[in-house]
Write a protein that holds these residues in place. Structure first.
Motif, PDB file in Angstrom:
ATOM      1  N   LEU A 103       0.824  -1.207   0.000  1.00  0.00           N
ATOM      2  CA  LEU A 103       0.000   0.000   0.000  1.00  0.00           C
ATOM      3  C   LEU A 103       0.863   1.264   0.000  1.00  0.00           C
ATOM      4  CD1 LEU A 103      -2.732  -1.137   2.540  1.00  0.00           C
ATOM      5  CD2 LEU A 103      -2.770  -1.285   0.032  1.00  0.00           C
ATOM      6  N   GLU A 104       1.935   1.258   0.806  1.00  0.00           N
ATOM      7  CA  GLU A 104       2.835   2.408   0.860  1.00  0.00           C
ATOM      8  C   GLU A 104       4.061   2.032   1.686  1.00  0.00           C
ATOM      9  OE1 GLU A 104       0.297   5.395   2.616  1.00  0.00           O
ATOM     10  OE2 GLU A 104       0.910   4.889   4.653  1.00  0.00           O
ATOM     11  N   TYR A 105       5.097   2.835   1.524  1.00  0.00           N
ATOM     12  CA  TYR A 105       6.291   2.753   2.370  1.00  0.00           C
ATOM     13  C   TYR A 105       6.218   3.919   3.340  1.00  0.00           C
ATOM     14  CZ  TYR A 105       7.884  -0.738  -0.873  1.00  0.00           C
ATOM     15  OH  TYR A 105       7.961  -1.890  -1.623  1.00  0.00           O
ATOM     16  N   ARG A 106       6.628   3.681   4.575  1.00  0.00           N
ATOM     17  CA  ARG A 106       6.513   4.699   5.616  1.00  0.00           C
ATOM     18  C   ARG A 106       7.854   4.973   6.264  1.00  0.00           C
ATOM     19  NH1 ARG A 106       1.036   3.194   8.982  1.00  0.00           N
ATOM     20  NH2 ARG A 106      -0.353   4.085   7.418  1.00  0.00           N
ATOM     21  N   VAL A 107       8.122   6.246   6.481  1.00  0.00           N
ATOM     22  CA  VAL A 107       9.270   6.641   7.276  1.00  0.00           C
ATOM     23  C   VAL A 107       8.719   7.378   8.492  1.00  0.00           C
ATOM     24  CG1 VAL A 107      11.376   8.017   7.385  1.00  0.00           C
ATOM     25  CG2 VAL A 107      10.798   6.791   5.272  1.00  0.00           C
ATOM     26  N   TRP A 108       8.957   6.798   9.657  1.00  0.00           N
ATOM     27  CA  TRP A 108       8.528   7.409  10.911  1.00  0.00           C
ATOM     28  C   TRP A 108       9.623   8.351  11.399  1.00  0.00           C
ATOM     29  CZ3 TRP A 108       3.859   7.178  13.155  1.00  0.00           C
ATOM     30  CH2 TRP A 108       2.967   6.210  12.678  1.00  0.00           C
ATOM     31  N   LEU A 109       9.197   9.499  11.893  1.00  0.00           N
ATOM     32  CA  LEU A 109      10.134  10.491  12.428  1.00  0.00           C
ATOM     33  C   LEU A 109       9.836  10.726  13.899  1.00  0.00           C
ATOM     34  CD1 LEU A 109       9.424  11.657   9.212  1.00  0.00           C
ATOM     35  CD2 LEU A 109      11.617  12.602   9.898  1.00  0.00           C
ATOM     36  N   ASN A 110      10.905  10.812  14.684  1.00  0.00           N
ATOM     37  CA  ASN A 110      10.773  10.926  16.125  1.00  0.00           C
ATOM     38  C   ASN A 110      11.451  12.210  16.609  1.00  0.00           C
ATOM     39  OD1 ASN A 110      11.216  10.707  18.929  1.00  0.00           O
ATOM     40  ND2 ASN A 110      11.233   8.475  18.812  1.00  0.00           N
ATOM     41  N   PRO A 111      10.678  13.183  17.091  1.00  0.00           N
ATOM     42  CA  PRO A 111      11.267  14.433  17.586  1.00  0.00           C
ATOM     43  C   PRO A 111      12.267  14.229  18.726  1.00  0.00           C
ATOM     44  CG  PRO A 111       8.931  14.721  17.237  1.00  0.00           C
ATOM     45  CD  PRO A 111       9.217  13.249  17.077  1.00  0.00           C
ATOM     46  N   GLU A 112      12.078  13.200  19.535  1.00  0.00           N
ATOM     47  CA  GLU A 112      13.020  12.935  20.626  1.00  0.00           C
ATOM     48  C   GLU A 112      14.383  12.501  20.102  1.00  0.00           C
ATOM     49  OE1 GLU A 112      11.326  10.244  23.446  1.00  0.00           O
ATOM     50  OE2 GLU A 112       9.692  11.620  23.950  1.00  0.00           O
ATOM     51  N   LYS A 113      14.440  12.070  18.839  1.00  0.00           N
ATOM     52  CA  LYS A 113      15.705  11.659  18.228  1.00  0.00           C
ATOM     53  C   LYS A 113      16.208  12.706  17.237  1.00  0.00           C
ATOM     54  CE  LYS A 113      14.816   6.741  18.752  1.00  0.00           C
ATOM     55  NZ  LYS A 113      14.579   5.459  18.063  1.00  0.00           N
ATOM     56  N   GLY A 114      15.612  13.900  17.278  1.00  0.00           N
ATOM     57  CA  GLY A 114      16.115  15.000  16.467  1.00  0.00           C
ATOM     58  C   GLY A 114      15.259  15.425  15.286  1.00  0.00           C
ATOM     59  N   ALA A 115      14.137  14.754  15.036  1.00  0.00           N
ATOM     60  CA  ALA A 115      13.248  15.175  13.941  1.00  0.00           C
ATOM     61  C   ALA A 115      12.578  16.497  14.305  1.00  0.00           C
ATOM     62  CB  ALA A 115      12.185  14.107  13.679  1.00  0.00           C
ATOM     63  N   LYS A 116      12.246  17.281  13.291  1.00  0.00           N
ATOM     64  CA  LYS A 116      11.512  18.529  13.532  1.00  0.00           C
ATOM     65  C   LYS A 116      10.190  18.185  14.222  1.00  0.00           C
ATOM     66  CE  LYS A 116      13.377  20.871   9.507  1.00  0.00           C
ATOM     67  NZ  LYS A 116      13.092  21.403   8.178  1.00  0.00           N
ATOM     68  N   PRO A 117       9.790  18.941  15.234  1.00  0.00           N
ATOM     69  CA  PRO A 117       8.544  18.647  15.949  1.00  0.00           C
ATOM     70  C   PRO A 117       7.312  19.156  15.174  1.00  0.00           C
ATOM     71  CG  PRO A 117       9.655  20.493  16.971  1.00  0.00           C
ATOM     72  CD  PRO A 117      10.554  20.008  15.868  1.00  0.00           C
ATOM     73  N   LEU A 118       6.935  18.437  14.126  1.00  0.00           N
ATOM     74  CA  LEU A 118       5.802  18.848  13.287  1.00  0.00           C
ATOM     75  C   LEU A 118       4.455  18.341  13.806  1.00  0.00           C
ATOM     76  CD1 LEU A 118       7.388  18.268   9.754  1.00  0.00           C
ATOM     77  CD2 LEU A 118       7.278  20.389  11.105  1.00  0.00           C
ATOM     78  N   ASN A 119       4.488  17.480  14.815  1.00  0.00           N
ATOM     79  CA  ASN A 119       3.264  16.928  15.411  1.00  0.00           C
ATOM     80  C   ASN A 119       3.402  17.043  16.929  1.00  0.00           C
ATOM     81  OD1 ASN A 119       0.797  15.545  15.655  1.00  0.00           O
ATOM     82  ND2 ASN A 119       1.811  13.553  15.660  1.00  0.00           N
ATOM     83  N   SER A 120       3.705  18.255  17.375  1.00  0.00           N
ATOM     84  CA  SER A 120       4.011  18.501  18.778  1.00  0.00           C
ATOM     85  C   SER A 120       5.232  17.639  19.116  1.00  0.00           C
ATOM     86  CB  SER A 120       2.791  18.189  19.641  1.00  0.00           C
ATOM     87  OG  SER A 120       3.031  18.525  20.974  1.00  0.00           O
ATOM     88  N   SER A 121       5.185  16.874  20.185  1.00  0.00           N
ATOM     89  CA  SER A 121       6.330  16.016  20.524  1.00  0.00           C
ATOM     90  C   SER A 121       6.099  14.575  20.079  1.00  0.00           C
ATOM     91  CB  SER A 121       6.574  16.061  22.035  1.00  0.00           C
ATOM     92  OG  SER A 121       5.437  15.560  22.709  1.00  0.00           O
ATOM     93  N   ARG A 122       4.987  14.334  19.370  1.00  0.00           N
ATOM     94  CA  ARG A 122       4.651  12.974  18.940  1.00  0.00           C
ATOM     95  C   ARG A 122       5.349  12.604  17.633  1.00  0.00           C
ATOM     96  NH1 ARG A 122      -0.817  14.949  19.732  1.00  0.00           N
ATOM     97  NH2 ARG A 122      -1.461  14.450  21.839  1.00  0.00           N
ATOM     98  N   ASP A 123       5.539  11.288  17.455  1.00  0.00           N
ATOM     99  CA  ASP A 123       6.073  10.785  16.196  1.00  0.00           C
ATOM    100  C   ASP A 123       5.078  11.063  15.079  1.00  0.00           C
ATOM    101  OD1 ASP A 123       8.080   9.797  17.775  1.00  0.00           O
ATOM    102  OD2 ASP A 123       7.672   7.683  17.372  1.00  0.00           O
ATOM    103  N   TYR A 124       5.573  11.090  13.861  1.00  0.00           N
ATOM    104  CA  TYR A 124       4.740  11.268  12.676  1.00  0.00           C
ATOM    105  C   TYR A 124       5.393  10.529  11.529  1.00  0.00           C
ATOM    106  CZ  TYR A 124       8.187  14.999  11.877  1.00  0.00           C
ATOM    107  OH  TYR A 124       9.351  15.706  11.715  1.00  0.00           O
ATOM    108  N   LEU A 125       4.683  10.440  10.405  1.00  0.00           N
ATOM    109  CA  LEU A 125       5.254   9.700   9.290  1.00  0.00           C
ATOM    110  C   LEU A 125       5.112  10.450   7.982  1.00  0.00           C
ATOM    111  CD1 LEU A 125       3.115   7.949   7.209  1.00  0.00           C
ATOM    112  CD2 LEU A 125       2.541   6.979   9.410  1.00  0.00           C
TER     113      LEU A 125
END
Length: 171
Positions: A71-93
């Motif tokens: 269906l799709e490939y997903r890359v999860w991003l984690n603000p606690e590991k340095g990703a930009k906080p685009l979903n508050s402090s929650r992970d996003y994809l």
């Protein structure tokens, strides 16, 4: 209450409940979707590139032994590991139609996990306890490690053959 007002009230309740139902329970969100397919791919591309990014972020993970569709490939991003906080402090994809684009994005963004793949399983193997295999025939969507795609596309005889000579999945 007038019939018109009652209808409006009912409609607003249905809309509110419906919208709440569509929001992921975990707070995870899809930030962006890349629908492009360029050249050949090491792994199968999304069955419907236009739907990439529309699947729920909250899905089961792993299992089933066989898949029917990518269906799709997903890359999860984690603000606690340095990703930009685009979903508050929650992970996003970020969702992709093709593995190579997901891999490139993963390697070039801080806080990004390696790509996962979202698959549709129409027939699959349940293993409720170790070594106990049950064939299932109901659709489900599951997030897999990309490497699991190799040699696990379901054919008409895959499950029958698996049950003759079951082999437990590795770690």
């Amino acid at each position: 209450m007038k019939p018109k007002n009652a209808s409006l009230l009912l409609l607003s309740v249905v809309f509110t409940v419906g919208c709440k139902h569509l929001q992921p329970q975990s707070g995870f969100v899809v930030i962006r979707a890349d629908h492009q397919i360029i050249g050949n791919s090491e792994y199968p591309v999304a069955i419907d590139p236009n739907r990439v990014g529309t699947y729920p972020p909250d899905t089961k993970s792993g299992a089933g032994y066989f898949y029917d569709d990518v269906l799709e490939y997903r890359v999860w991003l984690n603000p606690e590991k340095g990703a930009k906080p685009l979903n508050s402090s929650r992970d996003y994809l970020v969702a992709f139609a093709q593995y190579e684009a997901a891999q490139k994005f993963s390697e070039s963004n801080k806080g990004a996990e390696p790509p996962l793949v979202l698959v549709r399983q129409i027939q699959w193997i349940d293993e409720p306890e170790r070594g106990h295999f049950i064939p299932e025939h109901r659709e489900r969507i599951s997030e897999w490690q990309v490497a699991w795609l190799k040699n696990h596309k379901r054919t008409d005889r895959s499950i029958e053959e698996f049950l003759k000579h079951p082999v437990e999945a590795g770690p």
